[in-house]
Motif scaffolding. Sequence first.
Motif, PDB file in Angstrom:
ATOM      1  N   LEU A  70     -75.834 -17.507   8.458  1.00  0.00           N
ATOM      2  CA  LEU A  70     -76.001 -18.801   9.098  1.00  0.00           C
ATOM      3  C   LEU A  70     -74.989 -19.840   8.621  1.00  0.00           C
ATOM      4  O   LEU A  70     -74.584 -20.717   9.378  1.00  0.00           O
ATOM      5  CB  LEU A  70     -77.418 -19.322   8.857  1.00  0.00           C
ATOM      6  N   LYS A  71     -74.554 -19.748   7.364  1.00  0.00           N
ATOM      7  CA  LYS A  71     -73.654 -20.772   6.847  1.00  0.00           C
ATOM      8  C   LYS A  71     -72.209 -20.264   6.854  1.00  0.00           C
ATOM      9  O   LYS A  71     -71.329 -20.877   7.429  1.00  0.00           O
ATOM     10  CB  LYS A  71     -74.083 -21.149   5.424  1.00  0.00           C
ATOM     11  N   LEU A 133     -89.494 -17.066   9.358  1.00  0.00           N
ATOM     12  CA  LEU A 133     -89.975 -18.381   9.803  1.00  0.00           C
ATOM     13  C   LEU A 133     -88.902 -19.456   9.641  1.00  0.00           C
ATOM     14  O   LEU A 133     -88.925 -20.468  10.329  1.00  0.00           O
ATOM     15  CB  LEU A 133     -91.200 -18.782   8.978  1.00  0.00           C
ATOM     16  N   PHE A 134     -88.005 -19.257   8.678  1.00  0.00           N
ATOM     17  CA  PHE A 134     -87.014 -20.303   8.425  1.00  0.00           C
ATOM     18  C   PHE A 134     -85.617 -19.923   8.910  1.00  0.00           C
ATOM     19  O   PHE A 134     -84.876 -20.773   9.382  1.00  0.00           O
ATOM     20  CB  PHE A 134     -86.969 -20.628   6.931  1.00  0.00           C
ATOM     21  N   TRP A 247     -83.473 -22.538  11.140  1.00  0.00           N
ATOM     22  CA  TRP A 247     -82.045 -22.282  11.313  1.00  0.00           C
ATOM     23  C   TRP A 247     -81.914 -20.884  11.887  1.00  0.00           C
ATOM     24  O   TRP A 247     -82.505 -19.948  11.351  1.00  0.00           O
ATOM     25  CB  TRP A 247     -81.316 -22.348   9.965  1.00  0.00           C
ATOM     26  N   ARG A 248     -81.181 -20.753  12.954  1.00  0.00           N
ATOM     27  CA  ARG A 248     -81.035 -19.416  13.525  1.00  0.00           C
ATOM     28  C   ARG A 248     -79.617 -19.215  14.025  1.00  0.00           C
ATOM     29  O   ARG A 248     -78.795 -20.138  14.005  1.00  0.00           O
ATOM     30  CB  ARG A 248     -82.042 -19.206  14.639  1.00  0.00           C
ATOM     31  N   VAL A 249     -79.341 -17.976  14.436  1.00  0.00           N
ATOM     32  CA  VAL A 249     -77.993 -17.622  14.877  1.00  0.00           C
ATOM     33  C   VAL A 249     -77.601 -18.452  16.099  1.00  0.00           C
ATOM     34  O   VAL A 249     -78.297 -18.443  17.110  1.00  0.00           O
ATOM     35  CB  VAL A 249     -77.939 -16.121  15.231  1.00  0.00           C
ATOM     36  N   ALA A 400     -78.520 -16.203  21.832  1.00  0.00           N
ATOM     37  CA  ALA A 400     -79.174 -15.052  21.191  1.00  0.00           C
ATOM     38  C   ALA A 400     -80.679 -15.209  21.366  1.00  0.00           C
ATOM     39  O   ALA A 400     -81.239 -16.269  21.101  1.00  0.00           O
ATOM     40  CB  ALA A 400     -78.813 -14.998  19.716  1.00  0.00           C
ATOM     41  N   ASP A 401     -81.330 -14.140  21.835  1.00  0.00           N
ATOM     42  CA  ASP A 401     -82.777 -14.140  21.956  1.00  0.00           C
ATOM     43  C   ASP A 401     -83.357 -14.244  20.541  1.00  0.00           C
ATOM     44  O   ASP A 401     -83.170 -13.333  19.736  1.00  0.00           O
ATOM     45  CB  ASP A 401     -83.209 -12.833  22.640  1.00  0.00           C
ATOM     46  N   PRO A 402     -84.051 -15.339  20.208  1.00  0.00           N
ATOM     47  CA  PRO A 402     -84.476 -15.518  18.811  1.00  0.00           C
ATOM     48  C   PRO A 402     -85.404 -14.405  18.324  1.00  0.00           C
ATOM     49  O   PRO A 402     -85.423 -14.090  17.133  1.00  0.00           O
ATOM     50  CB  PRO A 402     -85.191 -16.874  18.831  1.00  0.00           C
ATOM     51  N   ALA A 403     -86.161 -13.806  19.239  1.00  0.00           N
ATOM     52  CA  ALA A 403     -87.090 -12.757  18.800  1.00  0.00           C
ATOM     53  C   ALA A 403     -86.368 -11.432  18.580  1.00  0.00           C
ATOM     54  O   ALA A 403     -86.677 -10.694  17.649  1.00  0.00           O
ATOM     55  CB  ALA A 403     -88.201 -12.581  19.832  1.00  0.00           C
ATOM     56  N   ALA A 404     -85.404 -11.144  19.428  1.00  0.00           N
ATOM     57  CA  ALA A 404     -84.769  -9.823  19.368  1.00  0.00           C
ATOM     58  C   ALA A 404     -83.532  -9.801  18.478  1.00  0.00           C
ATOM     59  O   ALA A 404     -83.109  -8.741  18.041  1.00  0.00           O
ATOM     60  CB  ALA A 404     -84.393  -9.357  20.767  1.00  0.00           C
ATOM     61  N   CYS A 405     -82.946 -10.973  18.204  1.00  0.00           N
ATOM     62  CA  CYS A 405     -81.695 -11.032  17.438  1.00  0.00           C
ATOM     63  C   CYS A 405     -81.920 -10.512  16.019  1.00  0.00           C
ATOM     64  O   CYS A 405     -82.810 -10.975  15.317  1.00  0.00           O
ATOM     65  CB  CYS A 405     -81.184 -12.462  17.389  1.00  0.00           C
TER      66      CYS A 405
END
Lengths: 434, 186
Positions: A70-71, A133-134, A247-249, A400-405
């Motif tokens: 992420l960073k 979760l984060f 924070w996500r991709v 990006a699909d947050p669940a599948a990524c």
Amino acid sequence: MRRALFQLTVLLSAPVTAWAQEQEKQPPPEFSAGYQPPTITIPGPRAELFSYLDIAILFGVLCLASYLVLKKRSRSDLRVLVVFSLLYFGFYRYGCVCAVGSIQNVTFAISNHNYALPLVVGAFFLLPLLFALFFGRVFCAAACPLGAIQDVVAQRPRRVPLWLEHSLGLIPYLYLGAAILFAATGSAFLICEYDPFISLFRLGGKVEIVTFGAVLLLLGIVVGRPYCRFLCPYGVLLRWLAPFARWRVTITPAECVQCHLCADACPFGAINPPTPAESRSRRSEERKRLAVLILLLPLLALGTGWLGYRSSPLLARMNPTVSLAERVWLEERGRVSGTTETSAAFRNLGQPNEWLYQQAAGIRKQFDTGAWLLGAWVGLVIGWKLIALSLRRQRTDYEADPAACLACARCYQSCPVEHLRLPPLAGEFYEGPA
Amino acid sequence: MAEPSGKKSRREFIAEGIRTGGLVAVSGALGSLATRAHSGGTVWQIDPHKCVQCEKCATECVVSPSAVKCVHAYAMCGYCRLCFGVFKDKRTGNTTTAENHRCPTDAIKRTFVEDPYYEMYIDEPLCIGCALCVQGCERFGNGSLFLQIRHDRCVNCNQCAIANVCPAQAIVRVPASQPYLLKTVG
């Protein structure tokens, strides 16, 4: 007939039990010199300290993976971490205990009060969920040894057709339900028994499982991470939590130029294209379909729940105690001749048959409830999948699909905007011979 | 434009709540697990009183050779002149040569104590946990030989592969602080 058989078994087992009780047939001799018989050596299990080390390493890997994905947005650094996890959690720790299998321990601890959940198992179950979760599914990206071994072989991934992706994607939910049912009834740890890669980590195992693992790995060359996407029951839990990530991709660091290179680069089909603008008539049609599906959902769940309940005796037979009780019952009735290894072992113990029947009846009752719930769960999952397919989210960019990524960071490299952000390539590219 | 932004903040608020709740729940659960007794976990062990010496321990263990080994409770041993753990009960030619031995790997060794007694001991690296010697000692001797999972070799699988096939359900989880179920005199 039954009584006669029973007496016969008592007679046959009598000398055995007599031997078992009279343990010293040959009294120990009196030794003349001061001979002291040695005691049994008892080498202890792996020290508890090491399990804390495992927790610390898992925490460290999760933190580092979050930072790298992420960073730092660095796929090459993440790859090093993937190999480390594969070596440490996989080949060094033999893949045990893992987060995927820990679902069963948690279930077993809840349903069985004699089993106390060890701290290390609890940590392996909870930490990846907390990180999801984060930061999204960073556990899948770099910490899971099962994911790591597939990530290494995913060299020529092709896109799986959408219809197949969606239907195969239902399997993890069913697998999760079945694993929970069998763990809660104390019947089996299905996830561990059918873990395809653990025999690879241990360099040995049953032929069927090794073959299964090899097939999955070969398939994994052209289909990105088949176990993670179409089997992993822990992935289901992560799927639920990852969409809440803080924070996500984000594929592009700035503005999406709609080049769809990222969607082509994603080996897991986890990047959704922008949605086309829809006509009003189409939308109302969809809305109708959605209403029908929502009304159908409880009916579907009831139907499959009933089917599950009907299959309960069949499922219960997979419990060793239930199958043993059935065998002993058949033997008592004279319906089968002879004994199996298992029933002979039971008779050898001298426990009354009624005790066994009672145990089995208790487990069967658990299965009646559990199979009902499992059936209803299957219906809910299928129904919800249909509903989710009818729901439409507005997307203007590739996301990006947050669940599948799986947060593997492959898409970053493919994004042209990302390349603008990176410093120009140094070295031989620019410094050619004069 | 006001509606979508309001919606977004509501969604964000719910997510924030779930995240905080998750953090609190996870730290609470881990804290309670850490402070509880028996947090050290369990290991697998064979209950020697249930074991029926089916010989599966030699083949089903994920570790090769098996983490199950024969151990000897010397205090129970009758120091038989012909050890039934070592020799077959039907011997050819009544000799003590190798074809009359039970152990397929010759893992039972002996040291001289005093005439006519020998102390039998298991050469653990050779033992494959097949329980053939245990069968002999159980049937004709004092039953001082029995199988145990040796924890210096056991990798403590989450689900023991031998336990899956054990016909006597003799492999049970025991607290890691007391990892053996030994036979004792009496």
